[in-house]
Design an enzyme around this catalytic site. Structure first.
Site, mmCIF file in Angstrom:
data_model
loop_
_atom_site.group_PDB
_atom_site.id
_atom_site.type_symbol
_atom_site.label_atom_id
_atom_site.label_comp_id
_atom_site.label_asym_id
_atom_site.label_seq_id
_atom_site.Cartn_x
_atom_site.Cartn_y
_atom_site.Cartn_z
ATOM 1 N N TYR A 147 102.876 98.013 -7.025
ATOM 2 C CA TYR A 147 101.991 99.112 -6.645
ATOM 3 C C TYR A 147 102.673 100.272 -5.921
ATOM 4 O O TYR A 147 102.397 101.418 -6.206
ATOM 5 C CB TYR A 147 100.856 98.570 -5.772
ATOM 6 C CG TYR A 147 99.919 99.635 -5.243
ATOM 7 C CD1 TYR A 147 99.061 100.310 -6.107
ATOM 8 C CD2 TYR A 147 99.874 99.972 -3.894
ATOM 9 C CE1 TYR A 147 98.192 101.290 -5.648
ATOM 10 C CE2 TYR A 147 99.011 100.942 -3.412
ATOM 11 C CZ TYR A 147 98.173 101.608 -4.286
ATOM 12 O OH TYR A 147 97.323 102.562 -3.825
ATOM 13 N N GLY B 150 109.771 101.342 7.023
ATOM 14 C CA GLY B 150 109.761 99.920 7.325
ATOM 15 C C GLY B 150 108.990 99.626 8.589
ATOM 16 O O GLY B 150 108.190 100.445 9.060
#
Length: 487
Positions: free
Chosen positions: A257, A118
């Site tokens: 993706y 993250g």
């Protein structure tokens, strides 16, 4: 130097993947296997930290998992039945061993190892505050900010200090933490980045994706819920939810993706979603053509879905070589141009004289699309129509994805018609935002309560962007300094 992944250079990139194991013989070897399955999430560096009941052991290296962690001598130096690992892809921040995770520090409570997927959107501000108070940073990673917040917290227990640290950060994080007391796995309250839990007998496993569980033979138990901390210590596992409940916003681009197609995300097969996106594209943006051709490899499932829905034959018009190294030294423009064909080449006999529909997952800067369309024209295509299995990427991501600044995003600067002319396509169309949500089994995007983080398409950011909005100079001017942080 040019990467020999010329069709991958213009992709949004997930910055990392995490994997953790509790209570397993040869835990570090199993972590290495898990990291192999997550290699697509970060190909710049990898690291593993283990705990043998007495001390922590760490090995970190630049490059892929293979070549660094498939050697017996390395794994033998990582003993213990508890371990966690990380694969990393950085943005414009420093590429250096000191930023490779898991990061480790000796705190007053003992060793503390952390692996982070993250990006913290207030890391720069927090770092400045911590440095003013005397903290000494050893890396330029935003993840180290969490360590210093834990170290300086006034709470008594390590768990309370960790929760206190989490309540001070904003942005996206899925974390695996190891201490002498046990292992903690957690996600941010919005659940922007993924994290799942699995079991293999008495062994507990955490992974960024379900494919990490598959490779070690574990079965999927459930996702770590947004805002949840799962704490494992000797003989006990407990779930803690220290945050106020909010509407989860998991990253929608995981389905487009980032995740491997054989993963399951949000209870849904990623492969199935990508096929459904292709079908939505066919319904929304049909074209008269002879063939549907994917841009390998990420465009394949959507192209299958488009072909099945439209009735136009699916063919492999671009052939990818899987035997090319990661980089290739190229001494001149002519050789550099030829180097593109090392990785992908047009299937000329199939394409010549045909009207084709090219399916790709996204357009970022547009440089890749220009190359692909030209390759098809050079191979004799009569018409080239391009269809994109995501909406136009008009906004940067601040949650752990390598995105160019907005001025370099093609869709932020041009209309779709202008983009078509720029890439020299006969037509260009993107799946709509509502179409993307429909492919996920939802009726469309609810603007009052969106079910995903789709800020890269809509500009609707689910958290504050403190570093980007409040600091001066703007964050992009820190790109080449020690104050540009990446997970």
């Amino acid at each position: 130097m040019l990467t020999t992944h010329p069709f991958d250079d213009d992709k949004l990139r997930e910055e990392c993947g995490v994997f953790g194991i509790w209570n397993a013989e040869a835990a570090s070897a199993m972590v290495a296997l898990g990291l192999h399955a997550l290699q697509h999430r970060g190909q710049e560096a990898a690291g593993i930290t283990s705990w043998d009941g007495h001390q922590f052991h760490t090995h970190r290296a630049m490059g892929h998992v293979a070549g660094n962690f498939d050697r017996d001598d390395v794994i033998r130096k990582l003993p213990g039945n508890v371990a966690c690992g990380h694969v990393r892809y950085s943005t414009a921040g420093e590429t250096a061993l000191r930023n490779v995770q898991p990061l480790f520090a000796e705190l007053s409570s003992g060793g503390f190892a952390i692996a982070h997927n993250g990006n913290l959107s207030n890391a720069i501000k927090l770092r400045r505050e911590l440095v003013r108070r005397g903290s000494i940073f050893q890396s330029t990673s935003d993840t180290e900010t969490i360590i210093h917040l834990v170290a300086t917290s006034a709470y008594r227990t390590l768990l309370d200090r960790f929760i206190d640290a989490l309540k001070r950060i904003e942005g996206a994080y899925s974390l695996v933490v190891m201490t002498p007391e046990g292992m903690i796995a957690c996600r941010d309250p919005l659940g922007i980045r993924p994290l799942v839990m699995g079991k293999l007998g008495d062994t507990t496993i955490f992974s960024s994706e379900t494919v990490g569980l598959d490779v070690v033979g574990a079965h999927f138990v459930r996702e770590v819920e947004p805002g949840e901390l799962i704490v494992i210590s000797e003989g006990a596992m407990r779930s803690i939810r220290p945050f106020a409940e909010v509407n989860p916003r998991p990253c929608i681009f995981e389905h487009v993706y980032f995740s491997r197609p054989d993963s399951v995300s949000g209870g849904t097969s990623v492969y199935s979603v990508r096929k459904a996106i292709g079908a939505e594209l066919a319904r929304e943006s049909p074209a008269e053509a002879d063939l549907v051709i994917p841009v390998p490899d990420s465009g394949v499932p959507a192209a299958i879905g488009y072909a099945q829905e439209s009735g136009i034959p699916f063919e492999l018009g671009i052939i990818r070589s899987h035997y090319v190294g990661r980089t290739f030294i190229q001494p001149g423009d002519q050789v550099r141009h030829l180097g593109v064909k090392l990785k992908h080449n047009a299937n000329r006999a199939l394409i010549t004289g045909k009207k084709i529909i090219l399916i790709d997952d996204s357009i970022v800067r547009g440089t890749t699309s220009v190359k692909i369309v030209q390759m098809m024209r050079d191979a004799g295509a009569a018409e080239v129509h391009m269809r994109i299995a995501s909406p136009p990427t008009r906004h940067s991501c601040f949650y752990g994805v390598d995105t160019p600044e907005r001025a370099k995003l093609l869709a932020a600067q041009m209309t779709v018609e202008d983009m078509a002319r720029y890439i020299n396509a006969d037509s260009l169309a993107f799946v709509s935002v509502d179409g993307l949500y429909r492919a996920l089994g939802e009726p469309g995007r609810n603007p009052e309560r969106p079910a995903h983080c789709d800020a890269c398409f809509t500009g609707d950011y689910p958290t504050h962007l403190t570093d980007h909005e409040e600091l001066s100079p703007p964050i992009d001017q820190f790109a080449l300094t020690a104050e540009r942080f990446v997970a």
